[in-house]
Design a protein around this motif. Structure first.
Motif, PDB file in Angstrom:
ATOM      1  N   ARG A  32       1.504   3.830  38.808  1.00 24.90           N
ATOM      2  CA  ARG A  32       0.527   3.578  37.755  1.00 24.90           C
ATOM      3  C   ARG A  32       0.904   2.331  36.977  1.00 24.90           C
ATOM      4  O   ARG A  32       2.067   1.916  36.981  1.00 24.90           O
ATOM      5  N   PRO A  33      -0.064   1.724  36.279  1.00 30.44           N
ATOM      6  CA  PRO A  33       0.250   0.536  35.478  1.00 30.44           C
ATOM      7  C   PRO A  33       1.183   0.864  34.324  1.00 30.44           C
ATOM      8  O   PRO A  33       1.264   2.007  33.873  1.00 30.44           O
ATOM      9  N   SER A  34       1.875  -0.162  33.858  1.00 32.32           N
ATOM     10  CA  SER A  34       2.684  -0.027  32.650  1.00 32.32           C
ATOM     11  C   SER A  34       1.763   0.098  31.445  1.00 32.32           C
ATOM     12  O   SER A  34       0.712  -0.528  31.384  1.00 32.32           O
ATOM     13  N   ALA A  35       2.154   0.934  30.482  1.00 37.35           N
ATOM     14  CA  ALA A  35       1.297   1.161  29.320  1.00 37.35           C
ATOM     15  C   ALA A  35       2.107   1.148  28.033  1.00 37.35           C
ATOM     16  O   ALA A  35       1.937   1.992  27.162  1.00 37.35           O
ATOM     17  N   GLY A  36       3.004   0.169  27.904  1.00 35.34           N
ATOM     18  CA  GLY A  36       3.819   0.056  26.709  1.00 35.34           C
ATOM     19  C   GLY A  36       3.096  -0.681  25.594  1.00 35.34           C
ATOM     20  O   GLY A  36       2.030  -1.278  25.793  1.00 35.34           O
ATOM     21  N   ALA A  37       3.704  -0.654  24.406  1.00 38.08           N
ATOM     22  CA  ALA A  37       3.109  -1.328  23.256  1.00 38.08           C
ATOM     23  C   ALA A  37       2.958  -2.826  23.508  1.00 38.08           C
ATOM     24  O   ALA A  37       1.982  -3.448  23.067  1.00 38.08           O
ATOM     25  N   ALA A  38       3.889  -3.416  24.255  1.00 40.00           N
ATOM     26  CA  ALA A  38       3.815  -4.843  24.539  1.00 40.00           C
ATOM     27  C   ALA A  38       2.591  -5.184  25.378  1.00 40.00           C
ATOM     28  O   ALA A  38       1.992  -6.253  25.216  1.00 40.00           O
ATOM     29  N   ASP A  39       2.190  -4.276  26.258  1.00 45.32           N
ATOM     30  CA  ASP A  39       1.013  -4.522  27.094  1.00 45.32           C
ATOM     31  C   ASP A  39      -0.264  -4.515  26.250  1.00 45.32           C
ATOM     32  O   ASP A  39      -1.154  -5.343  26.450  1.00 45.32           O
ATOM     33  N   TYR A  40      -0.352  -3.586  25.311  1.00 40.31           N
ATOM     34  CA  TYR A  40      -1.520  -3.540  24.436  1.00 40.31           C
ATOM     35  C   TYR A  40      -1.565  -4.786  23.552  1.00 40.31           C
ATOM     36  O   TYR A  40      -2.633  -5.363  23.327  1.00 40.31           O
ATOM     37  N   LEU A  41      -0.395  -5.193  23.045  1.00 37.72           N
ATOM     38  CA  LEU A  41      -0.352  -6.384  22.192  1.00 37.72           C
ATOM     39  C   LEU A  41      -0.753  -7.623  22.974  1.00 37.72           C
ATOM     40  O   LEU A  41      -1.528  -8.458  22.488  1.00 37.72           O
ATOM     41  N   ARG A  42      -0.256  -7.747  24.206  1.00 35.87           N
ATOM     42  CA  ARG A  42      -0.610  -8.899  25.040  1.00 35.87           C
ATOM     43  C   ARG A  42      -2.109  -8.931  25.293  1.00 35.87           C
ATOM     44  O   ARG A  42      -2.735  -9.988  25.269  1.00 35.87           O
ATOM     45  N   PHE A  43      -2.684  -7.756  25.538  1.00 37.63           N
ATOM     46  CA  PHE A  43      -4.117  -7.660  25.785  1.00 37.63           C
ATOM     47  C   PHE A  43      -4.911  -8.107  24.555  1.00 37.63           C
ATOM     48  O   PHE A  43      -5.852  -8.905  24.656  1.00 37.63           O
ATOM     49  N   LEU A  44      -4.540  -7.618  23.379  1.00 35.70           N
ATOM     50  CA  LEU A  44      -5.262  -7.976  22.154  1.00 35.70           C
ATOM     51  C   LEU A  44      -5.072  -9.446  21.800  1.00 35.70           C
ATOM     52  O   LEU A  44      -5.996 -10.092  21.308  1.00 35.70           O
ATOM     53  N   LEU A  45      -3.876  -9.989  22.039  1.00 32.97           N
ATOM     54  CA  LEU A  45      -3.645 -11.403  21.737  1.00 32.97           C
ATOM     55  C   LEU A  45      -4.561 -12.289  22.573  1.00 32.97           C
ATOM     56  O   LEU A  45      -4.970 -13.362  22.135  1.00 32.97           O
ATOM     57  N   GLY A  46      -4.882 -11.847  23.777  1.00 32.17           N
ATOM     58  CA  GLY A  46      -5.798 -12.617  24.606  1.00 32.17           C
ATOM     59  C   GLY A  46      -7.183 -12.712  23.990  1.00 32.17           C
ATOM     60  O   GLY A  46      -7.905 -13.693  24.206  1.00 32.17           O
ATOM     61  N   TYR A  47      -7.574 -11.689  23.234  1.00 29.78           N
ATOM     62  CA  TYR A  47      -8.885 -11.662  22.592  1.00 29.78           C
ATOM     63  C   TYR A  47      -8.837 -12.153  21.142  1.00 29.78           C
ATOM     64  O   TYR A  47      -9.855 -12.140  20.457  1.00 29.78           O
TER      65      TYR A  47
END
Length: 237
Positions: A32-47
């Motif tokens: 399964r994909p990684s689902a850490g806090a850093a992944d969510y932050l990276r996703f939001l920073l892109g937007y």
């Protein structure tokens, strides 16, 4: 149909044509994909540029409305309205990312790699058909972008959702695109090369779809095991 039925004791997997291994069979590993806090932050920073531009536009409109209604309330009212619009949008983006994480599954077997997600996308890539380990696009963005402010104003700023790129496997495989996929996504995928002799599509599976990035990523380790010839220049992963 989602690859997994959440809450059920085990995976519900619709077998793919051609005898591809399913979860539970010998040698089939579910990742399964990684689902850490850093992944969510990276996703939001892109937007972040999109959210910031939207906040400014809504703030200005709200400030004009509140200042007209009651002098001296424009700034506070504009900020409040901006937050009421942007915060739920950011929360919705996080919810979509979580849905993607929980709805994506990758089955790695001696035959190859099979990926499915909650939207109905499917990718199957045999180890023998992998041609490269390179940069892959994890998410398409609309080419037309989103125009802020007056859509009729050619000078209004245009922002685009980001394309997230990472390393992964590229090769000739099978792909299923759901009918409900956005039109621009279907166009982009239809424009990808296709092997006329076999009918296979040029597909990609990012290592991030199967765990955290780094040399210990399980899909990367499996690729090194099954196709060591793909890594002569990547001794560190």
């Amino acid at each position: 149909m989602p690859p997994f039925s959440h809450g059920a004791p085990g995976p519900i997997w619709r077998p793919a044509p051609g005898g591809w291994p399913v979860p539970g069979q010998a040698g089939a590993q579910v990742l399964r994909p990684s689902a850490g806090a850093a992944d969510y932050l990276r996703f939001l920073l892109g937007y972040l540029p999109l959210l910031a531009a939207l906040f400014v536009v809504v703030l200005l409109l709200g400030a004009v409305f509140f200042e007209t209604a009651a002098e001296g309330t424009g700034t506070a009212g504009g900020i409040a309205v901006g937050l009421l619009v942007v915060v739920p949008m950011a929360a919705h983006l996080v919810w979509k990312l979580r849905r993607m994480f929980t709805g994506t599954a990758v089955v790695v077997s001696p035959r190859g790699v099979e990926l499915r997600d909650s939207l109905g996308f499917e990718v199957r890539l045999a180890w023998t058909d992998v041609v490269a380990v390179d940069t892959v696009v994890d998410r398409f963005s609309p080419a037309r972008g989103v125009r802020l402010g007056d859509r009729a104003d050619p000078g209004a700023p245009v922002v685009r959702a980001p394309e997230f790129r990472s390393r992964g496997l590229i090769g000739w495989g099978e792909r299923v695109v759901p009918a409900r996929a956005p039109r621009f996504v279907r166009r982009r995928l239809a424009a990808q090369p296709r092997d006329l002799a076999t009918g296979r599509f040029l597909v990609a599976v990012g290592f991030g779809a199967a765990g955290a990035a780094g040399p210990d990523n399980p899909l990367l380790r499996a690729a090194r095991h099954h196709r060591p010839d793909l890594f002569p220049r990547f001794p560190q992963g």
